[in-house]
Motif scaffolding. Sequence first.
Motif, PDB file in Angstrom:
ATOM      1  N   UNK A  29       0.663  -1.231  -0.007  1.00 42.61           N
ATOM      2  CA  UNK A  29       0.170  -0.090  -0.055  1.00 42.61           C
ATOM      3  C   UNK A  29       0.836   1.265   0.021  1.00 42.61           C
ATOM      4  N   UNK A  30       0.401   2.319  -0.182  1.00 42.82           N
ATOM      5  CA  UNK A  30       1.046   3.697  -0.108  1.00 42.82           C
ATOM      6  C   UNK A  30       2.056   3.956  -0.995  1.00 42.82           C
ATOM      7  N   UNK A  31       3.195   4.300  -0.714  1.00 44.14           N
ATOM      8  CA  UNK A  31       4.392   4.440  -1.561  1.00 44.14           C
ATOM      9  C   UNK A  31       5.043   3.257  -2.043  1.00 44.14           C
ATOM     10  N   UNK A  32       5.105   2.266  -1.384  1.00 45.17           N
ATOM     11  CA  UNK A  32       5.896   0.921  -1.611  1.00 45.17           C
ATOM     12  C   UNK A  32       4.788   0.259  -3.014  1.00 45.17           C
ATOM     13  N   UNK A  33       3.592   0.393  -2.849  1.00 48.81           N
ATOM     14  CA  UNK A  33       2.541  -0.045  -3.796  1.00 48.81           C
ATOM     15  C   UNK A  33       2.693   0.742  -5.079  1.00 48.81           C
ATOM     16  N   UNK A  34       2.682   2.097  -5.181  1.00 46.43           N
ATOM     17  CA  UNK A  34       2.689   3.010  -6.346  1.00 46.43           C
ATOM     18  C   UNK A  34       4.257   3.046  -6.934  1.00 46.43           C
ATOM     19  N   UNK A  35       5.217   2.929  -6.161  1.00 49.54           N
ATOM     20  CA  UNK A  35       6.522   2.866  -6.690  1.00 49.54           C
ATOM     21  C   UNK A  35       6.849   1.536  -7.394  1.00 49.54           C
ATOM     22  N   UNK A  36       6.070   0.438  -6.906  1.00 52.65           N
ATOM     23  CA  UNK A  36       6.061  -0.701  -7.647  1.00 52.65           C
ATOM     24  C   UNK A  36       5.202  -0.807  -8.863  1.00 52.65           C
ATOM     25  N   UNK A  37       4.084  -0.005  -9.009  1.00 49.23           N
ATOM     26  CA  UNK A  37       3.360   0.184 -10.232  1.00 49.23           C
ATOM     27  C   UNK A  37       3.969   0.884 -11.103  1.00 49.23           C
ATOM     28  N   UNK A  38       4.705   1.865 -10.871  1.00 44.65           N
ATOM     29  CA  UNK A  38       4.967   2.798 -11.966  1.00 44.65           C
ATOM     30  C   UNK A  38       6.443   2.088 -12.473  1.00 44.65           C
ATOM     31  N   UNK A  39       7.014   1.082 -11.651  1.00 50.17           N
ATOM     32  CA  UNK A  39       8.164   0.501 -12.122  1.00 50.17           C
ATOM     33  C   UNK A  39       7.899  -0.707 -13.234  1.00 50.17           C
ATOM     34  N   UNK A  40       6.536  -0.862 -13.467  1.00 51.23           N
ATOM     35  CA  UNK A  40       6.335  -2.194 -14.305  1.00 51.23           C
ATOM     36  C   UNK A  40       5.044  -1.456 -15.210  1.00 51.23           C
ATOM     37  N   UNK A  41       5.243  -0.168 -15.347  1.00 50.77           N
ATOM     38  CA  UNK A  41       4.419   0.519 -16.631  1.00 50.77           C
ATOM     39  C   UNK A  41       3.164   1.375 -16.324  1.00 50.77           C
ATOM     40  N   UNK A  42       2.794   1.422 -14.841  1.00 52.34           N
ATOM     41  CA  UNK A  42       1.807   2.082 -14.711  1.00 52.34           C
ATOM     42  C   UNK A  42       1.926   3.665 -15.072  1.00 52.34           C
ATOM     43  N   UNK A  43       0.737   4.107 -15.712  1.00 52.18           N
ATOM     44  CA  UNK A  43       0.973   5.822 -16.208  1.00 52.18           C
ATOM     45  C   UNK A  43       2.200   6.121 -17.118  1.00 52.18           C
ATOM     46  N   UNK A  44       2.481   5.179 -17.941  1.00 50.13           N
ATOM     47  CA  UNK A  44       3.714   5.528 -18.873  1.00 50.13           C
ATOM     48  C   UNK A  44       3.363   6.507 -20.000  1.00 50.13           C
TER      49      UNK A  44
END
Length: 248
Positions: A29-44
Amino acid sequence: MALGVWSSLAAVLVATATAAADTGADALEGQKLYDGLYKIGYHQDLRLSHARSIIAEQIVPMKEEIESILDVGCSHGLAVQSLWRAGIYSNGVDISNVAVGMANQNRTEGRKCQYEPCFQQADAARLPFADKAFDGILSTDVLEHVQPEEVHATCAELARVAKKYLFLKIAYKKEFVVSHLRTLEKQGLRVRGGALHATIMGPTAWIAEFWKVGFRVHGIGRDDAIIFIRTSCTTDRTSVPDGTCSTA
């Protein structure tokens, strides 16, 4: 717009996925979740912004009284850059450091920041700015990602930092695109509640939450975007507003 418009939509609903398997201490959740999502292509897609209509149709026409905007949940920073181009001083915050890195890398031209740095990592419930630091706050498709126990604190924090206006677009349903969640699951990672939209509330509930912290509805934009304005009401804020109070 009168609150009666919303009365037929839904009763106040706060819903979160509560599967026991997704509520453990190791669930993301929180920062760990969204850092992980961006690293796999979230909102690219750097050309995509959910704030285009709000900026063009609501904020820009009010430039005479809005000199500065904070974008909460700024992602790669396109909305902030659009505000710069419109002549409005703007900053962005995002819970993900990866998103902030993208914004700093891609939004370098024509900067018109109210404060330095232009972009920084921050939780929406703990913004690194003084009271009434910006004339308005913009946040699009972000508040539904806030955990239920953080909703009141987040609303209060936006109200603290905004001098007069809140321009908010909030999803009222569970997300339709779940491909990034499935990718995390394949990596053995679990998301708290099993969904990115952690808090599902109808507009009536959000209006009531912001009423409690001193903001009333000023207008409704496209895609059900709600524009709030600070109010000087002395009415009991535990009840839903009737829209008759004056602005602060």
